[in-house]
Design a protein around this motif. Structure first.
Motif, mmCIF file in Angstrom:
data_model
loop_
_atom_site.group_PDB
_atom_site.id
_atom_site.type_symbol
_atom_site.label_atom_id
_atom_site.label_comp_id
_atom_site.label_asym_id
_atom_site.label_seq_id
_atom_site.Cartn_x
_atom_site.Cartn_y
_atom_site.Cartn_z
ATOM 1 N N VAL A 13 0.827 -1.197 0.000
ATOM 2 C CA VAL A 13 0.000 0.000 0.000
ATOM 3 C C VAL A 13 0.864 1.251 0.000
ATOM 4 O O VAL A 13 1.973 1.253 0.518
ATOM 5 C CB VAL A 13 -0.966 0.028 1.200
ATOM 6 N N SER A 14 0.324 2.280 -0.594
ATOM 7 C CA SER A 14 1.021 3.562 -0.685
ATOM 8 C C SER A 14 0.363 4.565 0.262
ATOM 9 O O SER A 14 -0.853 4.754 0.209
ATOM 10 C CB SER A 14 0.927 4.085 -2.119
ATOM 11 N N PRO A 15 1.156 5.224 1.116
ATOM 12 C CA PRO A 15 0.573 6.253 1.995
ATOM 13 C C PRO A 15 -0.158 7.347 1.216
ATOM 14 O O PRO A 15 -1.187 7.841 1.663
ATOM 15 C CB PRO A 15 1.789 6.819 2.728
ATOM 16 N N VAL A 16 0.343 7.707 0.044
ATOM 17 C CA VAL A 16 -0.293 8.750 -0.760
ATOM 18 C C VAL A 16 -1.699 8.318 -1.173
ATOM 19 O O VAL A 16 -2.650 9.107 -1.085
ATOM 20 C CB VAL A 16 0.567 9.089 -2.006
ATOM 21 N N ILE A 17 -1.848 7.079 -1.587
ATOM 22 C CA ILE A 17 -3.159 6.572 -2.005
ATOM 23 C C ILE A 17 -4.107 6.475 -0.811
ATOM 24 O O ILE A 17 -5.271 6.874 -0.894
ATOM 25 C CB ILE A 17 -3.019 5.222 -2.732
ATOM 26 N N ILE A 18 -3.622 5.977 0.307
ATOM 27 C CA ILE A 18 -4.473 5.875 1.495
ATOM 28 C C ILE A 18 -4.880 7.265 1.977
ATOM 29 O O ILE A 18 -6.047 7.488 2.321
ATOM 30 C CB ILE A 18 -3.790 5.045 2.602
ATOM 31 N N ASP A 19 -3.968 8.222 1.954
ATOM 32 C CA ASP A 19 -4.313 9.595 2.328
ATOM 33 C C ASP A 19 -5.402 10.145 1.409
ATOM 34 O O ASP A 19 -6.340 10.804 1.873
ATOM 35 C CB ASP A 19 -3.081 10.508 2.268
#
Length: 142
Positions: free
Chosen positions: A114-120
């Motif tokens: 998972v990417s923090p940017v996508i989750i954000d």
């Protein structure tokens, strides 16, 4: 406050997603209630036993007994039967061809890792939608 569920049979993936969500909360001064589940069965049992609902649910596809798609379909059936609002489901998967997941009406399908940017981005969207719903005021008719 957002109620968030994370369901994955590998605790490390739950921990990683939760850490990203908590970082988001610290940066943006947002409080989250986060619950982790190690299987689709555990999640469904909790939803049946407790009067709990989630604003956002991160759901792994590959799990031992009840896979993510079957779990999501059961959640959608429960929402319909109990007239509950729809939960924003985000499938987290390493599937090559995730199109079959669309039948559960997910908000998003994201890949592992998972990417923090996508989750954000997902949290921004869900918070925005929740705020719109809270401030929606019926318009006066002339």
């Amino acid at each position: 406050m957002l109620n968030i569920g994370i369901c994955d049979d590998f605790p490390i993936f739950c921990e990683l997603i939760e850490a990203i969500i908590r970082q988001y909360g610290e940066k943006n001064n947002v409080i989250f209630s986060i619950r982790r589940f190690g299987s689709g069965e555990e999640l469904i049992d909790t939803l049946n036993r407790e009067n709990v609902s989630f604003d956002l649910l991160f759901l792994d596809y590959y799990m031992k007994k009840l896979n993510g798609l079957e779990t999501a379909k059961r959640i959608r059936q429960m929402e319909t039967a109990k007239a509950k609002p729809s939960c924003n489901i985000v499938f987290v998967t390493s599937m090559d061809n995730p199109y079959e997941l669309m039948s559960a009406r997910p908000l998003r399908i994201i890949g592992k890792p998972v990417s923090p940017v996508i989750i954000d981005d997902i949290i921004d969207h869900v918070l925005s939608e929740k705020c719109k719903a809270l401030v929606a005021v019926p318009q006066a008719h002339d």
